[in-house]
Design a protein around this motif. Sequence first.
Motif, short mmCIF file in Angstrom:
data_model
loop_
_atom_site.label_atom_id
_atom_site.label_comp_id
_atom_site.label_asym_id
_atom_site.label_seq_id
_atom_site.Cartn_x
_atom_site.Cartn_y
_atom_site.Cartn_z
N GLY A 259 0.81 -1.22 0.00
CA GLY A 259 0.00 0.00 0.00
C GLY A 259 0.84 1.27 0.00
N LEU A 260 1.90 1.30 0.82
CA LEU A 260 2.76 2.48 0.84
C LEU A 260 3.47 2.69 -0.49
N SER A 261 3.92 1.60 -1.10
CA SER A 261 4.64 1.72 -2.38
C SER A 261 3.72 2.20 -3.50
N VAL A 262 2.41 2.02 -3.35
CA VAL A 262 1.45 2.47 -4.38
C VAL A 262 0.88 3.84 -4.06
N THR A 263 0.50 4.07 -2.80
CA THR A 263 -0.18 5.32 -2.45
C THR A 263 0.76 6.53 -2.51
N ILE A 264 2.02 6.36 -2.16
CA ILE A 264 2.94 7.51 -2.17
C ILE A 264 3.12 8.09 -3.58
N PRO A 265 3.42 7.25 -4.61
CA PRO A 265 3.51 7.84 -5.96
C PRO A 265 2.19 8.45 -6.44
N ILE A 266 1.05 7.80 -6.13
CA ILE A 266 -0.23 8.34 -6.58
C ILE A 266 -0.54 9.66 -5.88
N ALA A 267 -0.23 9.74 -4.56
CA ALA A 267 -0.48 10.98 -3.83
C ALA A 267 0.40 12.13 -4.32
N LEU A 268 1.60 11.83 -4.80
CA LEU A 268 2.49 12.87 -5.27
C LEU A 268 2.27 13.23 -6.74
N PHE A 269 2.09 12.19 -7.58
CA PHE A 269 2.09 12.43 -9.02
C PHE A 269 0.74 12.17 -9.68
N GLY A 270 -0.24 11.72 -8.94
CA GLY A 270 -1.55 11.46 -9.53
C GLY A 270 -2.35 12.74 -9.70
N HIS A 271 -3.64 12.55 -9.97
CA HIS A 271 -4.54 13.71 -10.16
C HIS A 271 -4.68 14.47 -8.84
N ASN A 272 -4.48 15.81 -8.89
CA ASN A 272 -4.51 16.68 -7.71
C ASN A 272 -3.46 16.28 -6.68
N GLY A 273 -2.38 15.64 -7.14
CA GLY A 273 -1.34 15.20 -6.22
C GLY A 273 -0.46 16.33 -5.75
N GLY A 274 0.22 16.09 -4.65
CA GLY A 274 1.13 17.08 -4.08
C GLY A 274 1.54 16.70 -2.68
N VAL A 275 2.30 17.58 -2.06
CA VAL A 275 2.80 17.30 -0.71
C VAL A 275 1.66 17.26 0.29
N GLU A 276 0.67 18.13 0.12
CA GLU A 276 -0.46 18.16 1.06
C GLU A 276 -1.25 16.85 1.02
N LEU A 277 -1.52 16.36 -0.19
CA LEU A 277 -2.25 15.11 -0.31
C LEU A 277 -1.42 13.94 0.23
N LEU A 278 -0.11 13.99 0.02
CA LEU A 278 0.76 12.95 0.57
C LEU A 278 0.71 12.94 2.09
N ALA A 279 0.72 14.12 2.70
CA ALA A 279 0.65 14.20 4.16
C ALA A 279 -0.68 13.65 4.68
N LEU A 280 -1.79 14.00 4.00
CA LEU A 280 -3.09 13.46 4.41
C LEU A 280 -3.15 11.94 4.23
N THR A 281 -2.56 11.44 3.16
CA THR A 281 -2.55 9.99 2.93
C THR A 281 -1.79 9.27 4.03
N LEU A 282 -0.62 9.80 4.39
CA LEU A 282 0.16 9.19 5.47
C LEU A 282 -0.57 9.30 6.80
N LEU A 283 -1.32 10.40 6.99
CA LEU A 283 -2.09 10.57 8.22
C LEU A 283 -3.18 9.51 8.32
N VAL A 284 -3.90 9.26 7.20
CA VAL A 284 -4.92 8.21 7.20
C VAL A 284 -4.29 6.84 7.45
N PHE A 285 -3.17 6.61 6.82
CA PHE A 285 -2.49 5.32 7.00
C PHE A 285 -2.11 5.11 8.47
N CYS A 286 -1.51 6.12 9.07
CA CYS A 286 -1.09 6.00 10.49
C CYS A 286 -2.30 5.88 11.41
N ALA A 287 -3.38 6.59 11.10
CA ALA A 287 -4.57 6.53 11.96
C ALA A 287 -5.19 5.13 11.93
#
Length: 409
Positions: A302-330
């Motif tokens: 999951g981490l190996s897939v979500t990190i590239p999508i959160a950074l380089f996918g549609h509406n991707g960026g550092v903010e979306l990456l931080a939210l994705t990691l926050l959901v994962f940790c939660a």
Amino acid sequence: MKEETSSSSRESGRTSPETPKYSGIVFTDSQKTNIARAISLFSFIAIVAMLYLVCSLAVKFFSAHSTVLMPPAIAIVLAMFLQPLYNWIYEHTFRKHWIALTVIAAIVLVPAAAFLYMFGSLVLSQIDNFISSLPAIASGVNDWISKNMPDVMVFLKKYKIPEMVSHLNPENLINASAIAAKIGTTAASVGSFLVSTVSNALGWFALPIYTALLLVSKPFSGSDVKKFLVFASPHTRDNAAFLIDQFLNIVVAFFRGQVLVALIQGILFGLGFQLIGLSYGMLIGLTLGILNIVPYLGNMVGLSVTIPIALFGHNGGVELLALTLLVFCAVQTVDAYFITPKIMQNKTGLNPFAVIFSLFFWSSVIGGAIGMLLAIPLSAFITVFLQWLRREYFRQYMDGENCETGENT
């Protein structure tokens, strides 16, 4: 006459020396103990080698016929998961198997149909969009690595990694010429391919039948093996039945709990990723949860897939990456402190280090997903087997050492 005989015997006794009697080799108590330990160790090594040989042959057989054996194997897991619910329904529905099976089918199919009705179109659309966006994501990752880490890009190009990633293009996913070359062009080869494909499909259609038959039949236990061990002593038969029961209990407890944990994790991940706006969030979350049937596998993938999508996918960026990691940790925090402790309750007896090591070890020994799927039950059973072996055969030596230690202290 008697006098002559006696005199001759005396003369022969004088001429021939008396033959010494062979008394044999005399061992001390410590030597006897060491010899017994050596024989026990040799026997243990021989048993382990025989078990390894049998398991290797079984794995090769399963790999060769996996398409036929996989549906019954999944049916066994489903029956393990549904057995307590089925028994409760059977006891409260006039003890009729067909009524219990109908209720079980309704309990399983109705939520599945409702889930597909609510999220099915979403998941299918996300699958289609994800496959279509693979080239763009791969291109974005390639440009970012080339700009920020040129040395890494040189290393990747050395091993032709970008060329391999380029084959993720949807146009290359279905290559008619490659499929035709693999199947063959003769009527016999095409016919055999069609027959094998149909037989495999029928095997999966028989999955509900396998599950129903396993639910209705008497659960397998170690006592069922005793009738086949007529050549062994009663004590040996009892030990074999005990070990088989222990293994079955571990397998049932693990799969029953882990499947439930994985389903809850998948729903939480899917909802969380979807709420923060991650592309293909529901698809990724559900896939991550399903893969977590093998502990930690879904997290790593999951981490190996979500990190590239959160950074380089549609509406991707550092903010979306931080939210994705926050959901994962939660979700991981909720799982570690509430979900897994309540459901699993450490039924395997393995710590996280042993779990991770078991995954890599058994995937290397058995190979593939089957090794990872059976890693935790096999490691837990080996732990139980070693404890039983220590208690059954080495307790007297350990008690003796403890006594000596106590006397010396």
